[in-house]
Write an enzyme that holds these catalytic residues in place. Structure first.
Site, PDB file in Angstrom:
ATOM      1  N   PHE A  24      37.464  49.470  39.758  1.00 51.88           N
ATOM      2  CA  PHE A  24      37.349  47.973  39.193  1.00 51.88           C
ATOM      3  C   PHE A  24      37.271  47.305  40.322  1.00 51.88           C
ATOM      4  O   PHE A  24      37.828  47.219  41.384  1.00 51.88           O
ATOM      5  CB  PHE A  24      38.652  47.651  38.461  1.00 51.88           C
ATOM      6  N   THR A  50      44.805  37.218  33.247  1.00 53.98           N
ATOM      7  CA  THR A  50      44.266  37.946  34.610  1.00 53.98           C
ATOM      8  C   THR A  50      44.411  36.904  35.537  1.00 53.98           C
ATOM      9  O   THR A  50      43.788  36.004  35.698  1.00 53.98           O
ATOM     10  CB  THR A  50      42.785  38.361  34.158  1.00 53.98           C
TER      11      THR A  50
END
Length: 218
Positions: A24, A50
């Site tokens: 990621f 996030t």
């Protein structure tokens, strides 16, 4: 220069690629929220949980060239059989991801996946495109591999996207942005039930859960 909040090797946690090994690459910045709590209430996307501010996360940094970032991402992939896969996410990755970087990833052997809010045009060369619309922000991407809709959103209910050109349609239950990791989140529990009921009544849609959080990995 490309600014990356964090990069890490993990398993894809959601959607059609769930369970697949991937690196990621979380880019800094978003066009729907600053990432700062003081701005959350007025943000288009005010439920994000996030951290995408800065470059201080694990393996984060600023990279002057596409090749430098591709080499960095390649260093996180294990020396083992399997097609390398990078997921470009954020924040909003299309603020920074361009054809030059996509080509550098390809030259490094990666398939390139992208998770975007869909408000910016997608550069050519993406191998797997996931669009996750937020509130009433206009979606300019006309086709994708999967539509992943955080549910419920009063301004972005599934009916709005019934004619969207996607191969897969997913609902992801909305969580509380203030719930600590690993704690019981009554908001998410309630929304999981609502999303389940919607998928049962509308079988074009499939339920997707955040597997990485369930099993306790990045």
């Amino acid at each position: 220069m490309y600014k990356v909040k964090e990069a890490f090797y993990t398993l894809q946690g959601e959607g059609a690629q769930a369970g697949r090994a991937a690196v990621f690459c979380r880019f800094s910045k978003c066009n729907l929220w600053t990432g700062r709590e003081k701005d959350r209430a007025a943000a288009v996307c005010n439920f994000c949980d996030t951290d995408f501010v800065g470059t201080d996360g694990q393996n984060g940094g600023a990279f002057e060239t596409a090749e430098a970032l591709a080499d960095h991402i390649r260093s996180l992939w294990p020396d083992a059989p399997g097609k390398p896969y990078v997921v470009c996410t954020g924040g909003e990755p299309l603020l920074q991801l361009d054809e030059t970087l996509i080509e550098a990833f390809h030259q490094a052997g990666f398939e390139v996946g992208v998770e975007t809010n869909g408000t910016l045009p997608a550069p050519a060369g993406i191998d797997w495109l996931c669009v996750s619309p937020k509130a009433d922000a206009p979606v300019v991407i006309e086709a994708c591999d999967e539509l992943k809709l955080v549910y419920p959103q009063p301004k972005a209910m599934p009916e709005r996207f019934v004619h969207f050109n996607a191969r897969h349609f997913f609902l992801s239950p909305m969580a509380s942005p203030s719930a600590p990791d690993g704690s019981t989140d009554p908001v998410k529990q309630s929304n999981t039930r609502k999303a389940t009921d919607y998928c049962l009544a509308n079988p074009r849609w499939r339920l997707t859960l955040q597997m990485h959080k369930i099993i306790g990995i990045d």
